[in-house]
Design a protein around this motif. Structure first.
Motif, PDB file in Angstrom:
ATOM      1  N   THR A 183       0.817  -1.214   0.000  1.00  0.00           N
ATOM      2  CA  THR A 183       0.000   0.000   0.000  1.00  0.00           C
ATOM      3  C   THR A 183       0.851   1.264   0.000  1.00  0.00           C
ATOM      4  O   THR A 183       0.317   2.361  -0.021  1.00  0.00           O
ATOM      5  CB  THR A 183      -0.944   0.021   1.221  1.00  0.00           C
ATOM      6  N   ASN A 184       2.173   1.094   0.001  1.00  0.00           N
ATOM      7  CA  ASN A 184       3.075   2.249   0.006  1.00  0.00           C
ATOM      8  C   ASN A 184       3.714   2.494  -1.361  1.00  0.00           C
ATOM      9  O   ASN A 184       4.668   3.259  -1.473  1.00  0.00           O
ATOM     10  CB  ASN A 184       4.155   2.082   1.080  1.00  0.00           C
ATOM     11  N   GLY A 185       3.214   1.810  -2.397  1.00  0.00           N
ATOM     12  CA  GLY A 185       3.715   2.017  -3.753  1.00  0.00           C
ATOM     13  C   GLY A 185       4.943   1.204  -4.110  1.00  0.00           C
ATOM     14  O   GLY A 185       5.394   1.218  -5.251  1.00  0.00           O
ATOM     15  N   LYS A 186       5.513   0.496  -3.163  1.00  0.00           N
ATOM     16  CA  LYS A 186       6.708  -0.307  -3.438  1.00  0.00           C
ATOM     17  C   LYS A 186       6.346  -1.590  -4.169  1.00  0.00           C
ATOM     18  O   LYS A 186       5.208  -2.044  -4.133  1.00  0.00           O
ATOM     19  CB  LYS A 186       7.433  -0.634  -2.140  1.00  0.00           C
ATOM     20  N   ASP A 187       7.340  -2.187  -4.797  1.00  0.00           N
ATOM     21  CA  ASP A 187       7.182  -3.489  -5.448  1.00  0.00           C
ATOM     22  C   ASP A 187       7.526  -4.593  -4.465  1.00  0.00           C
ATOM     23  O   ASP A 187       8.483  -4.467  -3.686  1.00  0.00           O
ATOM     24  CB  ASP A 187       8.137  -3.628  -6.640  1.00  0.00           C
ATOM     25  N   ILE A 188       6.764  -5.667  -4.512  1.00  0.00           N
ATOM     26  CA  ILE A 188       7.153  -6.879  -3.785  1.00  0.00           C
ATOM     27  C   ILE A 188       8.216  -7.554  -4.633  1.00  0.00           C
ATOM     28  O   ILE A 188       7.978  -7.920  -5.785  1.00  0.00           O
ATOM     29  CB  ILE A 188       5.945  -7.806  -3.566  1.00  0.00           C
ATOM     30  N   THR A 189       9.421  -7.690  -4.074  1.00  0.00           N
ATOM     31  CA  THR A 189      10.531  -8.263  -4.834  1.00  0.00           C
ATOM     32  C   THR A 189      10.722  -9.740  -4.567  1.00  0.00           C
ATOM     33  O   THR A 189      11.308 -10.445  -5.381  1.00  0.00           O
ATOM     34  CB  THR A 189      11.850  -7.525  -4.522  1.00  0.00           C
ATOM     35  N   ASP A 190      10.233 -10.216  -3.424  1.00  0.00           N
ATOM     36  CA  ASP A 190      10.375 -11.631  -3.113  1.00  0.00           C
ATOM     37  C   ASP A 190       9.365 -12.018  -2.042  1.00  0.00           C
ATOM     38  O   ASP A 190       8.934 -11.181  -1.237  1.00  0.00           O
ATOM     39  CB  ASP A 190      11.787 -11.948  -2.624  1.00  0.00           C
ATOM     40  N   LEU A 191       9.000 -13.280  -2.057  1.00  0.00           N
ATOM     41  CA  LEU A 191       8.142 -13.899  -1.048  1.00  0.00           C
ATOM     42  C   LEU A 191       8.776 -15.223  -0.663  1.00  0.00           C
ATOM     43  O   LEU A 191       9.289 -15.935  -1.521  1.00  0.00           O
ATOM     44  CB  LEU A 191       6.736 -14.173  -1.607  1.00  0.00           C
ATOM     45  N   THR A 192       8.752 -15.538   0.626  1.00  0.00           N
ATOM     46  CA  THR A 192       9.232 -16.837   1.098  1.00  0.00           C
ATOM     47  C   THR A 192       8.330 -17.289   2.235  1.00  0.00           C
ATOM     48  O   THR A 192       7.433 -16.564   2.663  1.00  0.00           O
ATOM     49  CB  THR A 192      10.694 -16.758   1.609  1.00  0.00           C
ATOM     50  N   GLY A 193       8.602 -18.470   2.740  1.00  0.00           N
ATOM     51  CA  GLY A 193       7.880 -18.988   3.892  1.00  0.00           C
ATOM     52  C   GLY A 193       6.926 -20.104   3.517  1.00  0.00           C
ATOM     53  O   GLY A 193       6.644 -20.363   2.344  1.00  0.00           O
ATOM     54  N   SER A 194       6.420 -20.753   4.545  1.00  0.00           N
ATOM     55  CA  SER A 194       5.563 -21.917   4.331  1.00  0.00           C
ATOM     56  C   SER A 194       4.218 -21.554   3.699  1.00  0.00           C
ATOM     57  O   SER A 194       3.652 -22.335   2.937  1.00  0.00           O
ATOM     58  CB  SER A 194       5.356 -22.677   5.643  1.00  0.00           C
ATOM     59  N   PHE A 195       3.688 -20.349   3.980  1.00  0.00           N
ATOM     60  CA  PHE A 195       2.451 -19.905   3.333  1.00  0.00           C
ATOM     61  C   PHE A 195       2.694 -19.710   1.839  1.00  0.00           C
ATOM     62  O   PHE A 195       1.891 -20.105   1.007  1.00  0.00           O
ATOM     63  CB  PHE A 195       1.944 -18.612   3.977  1.00  0.00           C
ATOM     64  N   PHE A 196       3.829 -19.091   1.490  1.00  0.00           N
ATOM     65  CA  PHE A 196       4.192 -18.938   0.090  1.00  0.00           C
ATOM     66  C   PHE A 196       4.290 -20.293  -0.598  1.00  0.00           C
ATOM     67  O   PHE A 196       3.742 -20.488  -1.690  1.00  0.00           O
ATOM     68  CB  PHE A 196       5.539 -18.201  -0.045  1.00  0.00           C
TER      69      PHE A 196
END
Length: 115
Positions: free
Chosen positions: A97-110
């Motif tokens: 919500t701050n205009g930034k890009d999500i560059t990576d996701l990790t974790g068991s939910f991912f």
């Protein structure tokens, strides 16, 4: 870095259906790490069963994600997305919500809902 789909609005789309009932189990599929170019955030979902209804477009899972986000508060929102191809199903969508890009996701939910 993991491979995931990001649309023109900087939303990251999961690729595993959350239709019907999804069970979140501690240590199995409950943790999501979200990275931008300058920050990282961690969400941990409480164990439980979460229902998503495709026809009414309502999801307890995205509601719980947004609840956990609001507690912190984090500059992230969880949305309920839908694929409407041969099979119709709902998925989790994340957006900063701050205009930034999500560059990576990790974790068991991912691993369970995005990989």
């Amino acid at each position: 870095m993991n491979s995931f789909y990001t649309d023109d609005y900087k939303r990251v789309w999961g690729n595993q259906t959350i239709n019907g009932e999804v069970e979140i189990i501690m240590g199995t599929n409950d943790e999501l790490n979200i990275f931008t170019d300058t920050e990282s955030y961690t969400l941990t979902l409480p164990p439980g069963k979460y229902h998503t209804e495709y026809t009414t477009n309502v999801s307890e899972l995205t509601n719980e994600l947004n609840h956990q986000i609001s507690i912190s508060p984090l500059p992230i929102q969880a949305l309920l997305g839908g694929y409407h191809k041969d099979q119709k199903y709902n998925i989790v969508v994340l957006q900063m919500t701050n205009g930034k890009d999500i560059t990576d996701l990790t974790g068991s939910f991912f691993d369970s809902f995005f990989a």
